[in-house]
Write a protein that holds these residues in place. Structure first.
Motif, PDB file in Angstrom:
ATOM      1  N   UNK A  25       0.801  -1.257   0.206  1.00  0.00           N
ATOM      2  CA  UNK A  25       0.149   0.105  -0.028  1.00  0.00           C
ATOM      3  C   UNK A  25       0.799   1.270   0.072  1.00  0.00           C
ATOM      4  N   UNK A  26       2.234   1.085  -0.102  1.00  0.00           N
ATOM      5  CA  UNK A  26       2.979   2.244   0.097  1.00  0.00           C
ATOM      6  C   UNK A  26       3.143   3.339  -0.922  1.00  0.00           C
ATOM      7  N   UNK A  27       2.542   2.581  -2.148  1.00  0.00           N
ATOM      8  CA  UNK A  27       2.488   3.451  -3.245  1.00  0.00           C
ATOM      9  C   UNK A  27       1.138   4.203  -3.498  1.00  0.00           C
ATOM     10  N   UNK A  28       0.382   4.334  -2.680  1.00  0.00           N
ATOM     11  CA  UNK A  28      -0.920   4.974  -2.704  1.00  0.00           C
ATOM     12  C   UNK A  28      -0.802   6.447  -2.735  1.00  0.00           C
ATOM     13  N   UNK A  29      -1.775   7.174  -3.428  1.00  0.00           N
ATOM     14  CA  UNK A  29      -1.713   8.624  -3.684  1.00  0.00           C
ATOM     15  C   UNK A  29      -1.481   9.635  -2.379  1.00  0.00           C
ATOM     16  N   UNK A  30      -2.140   9.122  -1.501  1.00  0.00           N
ATOM     17  CA  UNK A  30      -1.965   9.952  -0.196  1.00  0.00           C
ATOM     18  C   UNK A  30      -0.607   9.675   0.517  1.00  0.00           C
ATOM     19  N   UNK A  31      -0.345   8.504   0.366  1.00  0.00           N
ATOM     20  CA  UNK A  31       1.079   8.348   1.080  1.00  0.00           C
ATOM     21  C   UNK A  31       2.042   9.098   0.206  1.00  0.00           C
ATOM     22  N   UNK A  32       2.151   9.185  -0.895  1.00  0.00           N
ATOM     23  CA  UNK A  32       3.237   9.801  -1.695  1.00  0.00           C
ATOM     24  C   UNK A  32       2.852  11.381  -2.085  1.00  0.00           C
ATOM     25  N   UNK A  33       1.831  11.838  -1.447  1.00  0.00           N
ATOM     26  CA  UNK A  33       1.351  13.316  -1.530  1.00  0.00           C
ATOM     27  C   UNK A  33       1.092  13.750  -2.806  1.00  0.00           C
ATOM     28  N   UNK A  34       0.502  13.008  -3.596  1.00  0.00           N
ATOM     29  CA  UNK A  34       0.455  13.196  -4.851  1.00  0.00           C
ATOM     30  C   UNK A  34      -1.016  13.902  -4.855  1.00  0.00           C
ATOM     31  N   UNK A  35      -1.857  13.888  -3.792  1.00  0.00           N
ATOM     32  CA  UNK A  35      -3.081  14.742  -3.541  1.00  0.00           C
ATOM     33  C   UNK A  35      -2.985  15.499  -2.445  1.00  0.00           C
ATOM     34  N   UNK A  36      -3.879  16.449  -2.145  1.00  0.00           N
ATOM     35  CA  UNK A  36      -4.171  16.916  -0.914  1.00  0.00           C
ATOM     36  C   UNK A  36      -5.373  16.262  -0.176  1.00  0.00           C
ATOM     37  N   UNK A  37      -5.140  16.173   0.997  1.00  0.00           N
ATOM     38  CA  UNK A  37      -6.280  15.616   1.890  1.00  0.00           C
ATOM     39  C   UNK A  37      -7.582  16.230   1.574  1.00  0.00           C
ATOM     40  N   UNK A  38      -7.501  17.612   1.305  1.00  0.00           N
ATOM     41  CA  UNK A  38      -8.790  18.168   0.897  1.00  0.00           C
ATOM     42  C   UNK A  38      -9.296  17.946  -0.244  1.00  0.00           C
ATOM     43  N   UNK A  39      -8.610  17.480  -1.276  1.00  0.00           N
ATOM     44  CA  UNK A  39      -8.891  17.222  -2.601  1.00  0.00           C
ATOM     45  C   UNK A  39      -9.570  15.683  -2.491  1.00  0.00           C
ATOM     46  N   UNK A  40      -8.849  14.767  -1.661  1.00  0.00           N
ATOM     47  CA  UNK A  40      -9.503  13.612  -1.147  1.00  0.00           C
ATOM     48  C   UNK A  40     -10.726  13.423  -0.881  1.00  0.00           C
ATOM     49  N   UNK A  41     -10.929  14.330   0.197  1.00  0.00           N
ATOM     50  CA  UNK A  41     -12.226  14.550   1.040  1.00  0.00           C
ATOM     51  C   UNK A  41     -13.446  14.938   0.097  1.00  0.00           C
ATOM     52  N   UNK A  42     -13.251  15.729  -0.569  1.00  0.00           N
ATOM     53  CA  UNK A  42     -14.098  16.239  -1.568  1.00  0.00           C
ATOM     54  C   UNK A  42     -14.600  15.286  -2.828  1.00  0.00           C
ATOM     55  N   UNK A  43     -13.569  14.638  -3.236  1.00  0.00           N
ATOM     56  CA  UNK A  43     -13.753  13.397  -3.910  1.00  0.00           C
ATOM     57  C   UNK A  43     -14.591  12.418  -3.504  1.00  0.00           C
ATOM     58  N   UNK A  44     -14.125  11.977  -2.441  1.00  0.00           N
ATOM     59  CA  UNK A  44     -14.909  10.752  -1.455  1.00  0.00           C
ATOM     60  C   UNK A  44     -16.376  11.310  -1.212  1.00  0.00           C
ATOM     61  N   UNK A  45     -16.543  12.555  -0.819  1.00  0.00           N
ATOM     62  CA  UNK A  45     -18.010  12.893  -0.385  1.00  0.00           C
ATOM     63  C   UNK A  45     -18.861  13.340  -1.918  1.00  0.00           C
ATOM     64  N   UNK A  46     -18.081  13.637  -2.750  1.00  0.00           N
ATOM     65  CA  UNK A  46     -18.907  13.760  -4.154  1.00  0.00           C
ATOM     66  C   UNK A  46     -19.148  12.482  -4.774  1.00  0.00           C
ATOM     67  N   UNK A  47     -18.279  11.622  -4.780  1.00  0.00           N
ATOM     68  CA  UNK A  47     -18.923  10.163  -5.083  1.00  0.00           C
ATOM     69  C   UNK A  47     -19.743   9.654  -4.343  1.00  0.00           C
ATOM     70  N   UNK A  48     -19.701   9.849  -2.955  1.00  0.00           N
ATOM     71  CA  UNK A  48     -20.852   9.359  -2.303  1.00  0.00           C
ATOM     72  C   UNK A  48     -22.220   9.682  -2.550  1.00  0.00           C
ATOM     73  N   UNK A  49     -22.254  11.067  -2.479  1.00  0.00           N
ATOM     74  CA  UNK A  49     -23.447  11.731  -2.829  1.00  0.00           C
ATOM     75  C   UNK A  49     -23.984  11.484  -4.096  1.00  0.00           C
ATOM     76  N   UNK A  50     -23.167  11.621  -5.255  1.00  0.00           N
ATOM     77  CA  UNK A  50     -23.473  11.116  -6.472  1.00  0.00           C
ATOM     78  C   UNK A  50     -23.978   9.938  -6.652  1.00  0.00           C
ATOM     79  N   UNK A  51     -23.250   8.728  -6.035  1.00  0.00           N
ATOM     80  CA  UNK A  51     -23.598   7.454  -6.128  1.00  0.00           C
ATOM     81  C   UNK A  51     -24.816   7.215  -5.579  1.00  0.00           C
ATOM     82  N   UNK A  52     -25.311   7.648  -4.311  1.00  0.00           N
ATOM     83  CA  UNK A  52     -26.166   7.269  -3.631  1.00  0.00           C
ATOM     84  C   UNK A  52     -27.694   8.057  -4.487  1.00  0.00           C
ATOM     85  N   UNK A  53     -27.372   9.162  -4.930  1.00  0.00           N
ATOM     86  CA  UNK A  53     -28.609   9.954  -5.605  1.00  0.00           C
ATOM     87  C   UNK A  53     -28.770   8.861  -6.924  1.00  0.00           C
ATOM     88  N   UNK A  54     -27.709   8.638  -7.718  1.00  0.00           N
ATOM     89  CA  UNK A  54     -28.048   7.826  -8.904  1.00  0.00           C
ATOM     90  C   UNK A  54     -28.741   6.710  -8.546  1.00  0.00           C
TER      91      UNK A  54
END
Length: 382
Positions: A109-138
């Motif tokens: 798991x050490x190659x994952x994007x948050x471990x390598x700081x390829x994304x900010x925590x804020x961007x990951x949170x927004x992605x997760x919440x956006x997918x959750x909302x859009x998926x549940x709505x669909x």
């Protein structure tokens, strides 16, 4: 065994993101896709699609008046796959957000994007919440509320229960197996909602009084049980890393029990496959054609138990489980109840047996539903 496994899709996408210019669209997109764990998400979606396709639609199993009943809707399937994909992506992203420190300690798991700081925590949170909302709505708008609830519940169970439990108790694996068993129920409930004759609530879709929901629970049981002969040998190969990371997996907490659990759950696939035949989901031939692959899995699980993972037994069981699930699913799809009889009648040009006479029929109200159906005269119960 860990070194023999090919890099997962998340690691490859993270590598792609790392090679892309900083702040570029390609870097961001690759990193976000890496958060979704694409291969796992594809497996989740397929485990929902197969029960949907195998649901015994009346129009498919009978002729005459039943042919006027709508078949499974491609549009519903599109919403099901889209919503399930987004819900799975959200759950996986939240999982990575919870444990970047742990991920950094393991080669898997050490190659994952948050471990390598390829994304900010804020961007990951927004992605997760956006997918959750859009998926549940669909799922809510395009399928039905029951499936939407199951999708949302799976996100909460995976990110809110399974992930934190990994640091507390080996029971986390059973919680994770429940997560794996929910997508088949989602697919089954999606199809059941299209054929519902009552109020279409979760009771009718998941606990029908006529037993029509049994097939969905059998598929859920199959995916639940599969997690153990798949994960137990996989985790055994990296048991020292799990211990060093502080994750309480059975592979190092109790290696002997780890092997017993894998064997125990490998034995249930034979009765589960027979159950799908008895429930009218597949032809009885499925119980025969699925037997070799089920016995193969049992044989490898016996070796894994006997040698407690040594002598290559963990690697053999892992790869047997990798092949077992898709082969079983394909065999079930190829032997859907009534499919080949219907195909033969179509090819041979045999006339459909039809005892339904429109001139001798009457409309019957379905109590409490506001709907009416046509039945031959004299068959309705007043």
């Amino acid at each position: 065994m860990a070194t023999s496994l090919p890099p997962d899709a998340s690691s490859r996408l993270a590598d792609t993101a790392a090679r892309a210019p900083a702040d570029s669209f390609r870097r961001t997109l690759s990193a976000l896709l890496s958060l979704s764990k694409p291969r796992l998400t594809v497996l989740v979606v397929l485990s929902a699609m197969v029960p949907y396709a195998l649901y015994p639609v009346p129009a498919f199993l009978s002729s005459g008046a039943a042919e006027h009943i709508p078949s499974l809707s491609p549009l519903t399937l599109l919403f099901l796959t889209t919503g399930t994909t987004l819900c799975s992506a959200a759950a996986n992203a939240l999982n990575m957000l919870y444990e970047p420190d742990t991920d950094a300690k393991m080669t898997r798991t050490r190659a994952r994007p948050l471990v390598r700081r390829l994304l900010t925590t804020r961007a990951a949170v927004l992605f997760a919440l956006g997918c959750a909302a859009a998926g549940t709505a669909a799922l809510y708008l395009g399928v039905n509320p029951t499936v939407a609830f199951l999708g949302a519940a799976n996100i909460a169970l995976y990110a809110g229960a399974y992930t934190p439990l990994k640091r507390v108790s080996a029971v986390n694996t059973w919680v994770g197996a429940v997560v794996g068993g929910i997508p088949p129920l989602m697919g089954w409930a999606a199809a059941a909602g299209e054929s519902a004759t009552g109020d279409g609530t979760w009771r009718e879709l998941l606990f029908a009084s006529d037993g029509s929901s049994l097939g969905g629970w059998l598929f859920a049981g199959l995916l639940f049980a599969w997690q153990f002969p798949h994960f137990m040998p996989l985790s055994w190969g990296i048991r020292d890393e799990y211990r060093a990371a502080g994750l309480r997996m059975l592979c190092w907490v109790n290696p002997a029990r780890n092997a017993r659990v894998a064997l125990r759950y490998s034995l249930v696939f034979v009765p589960l496959c027979v159950g799908l035949c008895a429930a009218g989901v597949t032809e009885w031939s499925f119980s025969v054609t699925s037997l070799p692959v089920n016995l193969w899995l049992v044989r490898e699980a016996v070796k894994f138990w006997r040698y407690e993972g040594h002598k290559g037994s963990a690697r053999s069981l892992f790869w047997a489980s990798v092949w077992h699930l898709p082969v079983t699913m394909v065999l079930a799809l190829a032997q859907k109840k009534g499919m080949w009889a219907r195909v033969w009648k179509s090819v041979a040009g045999e006339p459909e047996e039809d005892d339904f006479d429109e001139d001798d029929a009457e409309w019957v109200d379905i109590p409490g539903s506001g709907s009416r159906v046509v039945e031959p005269a004299g068959t309705s119960k007043r």
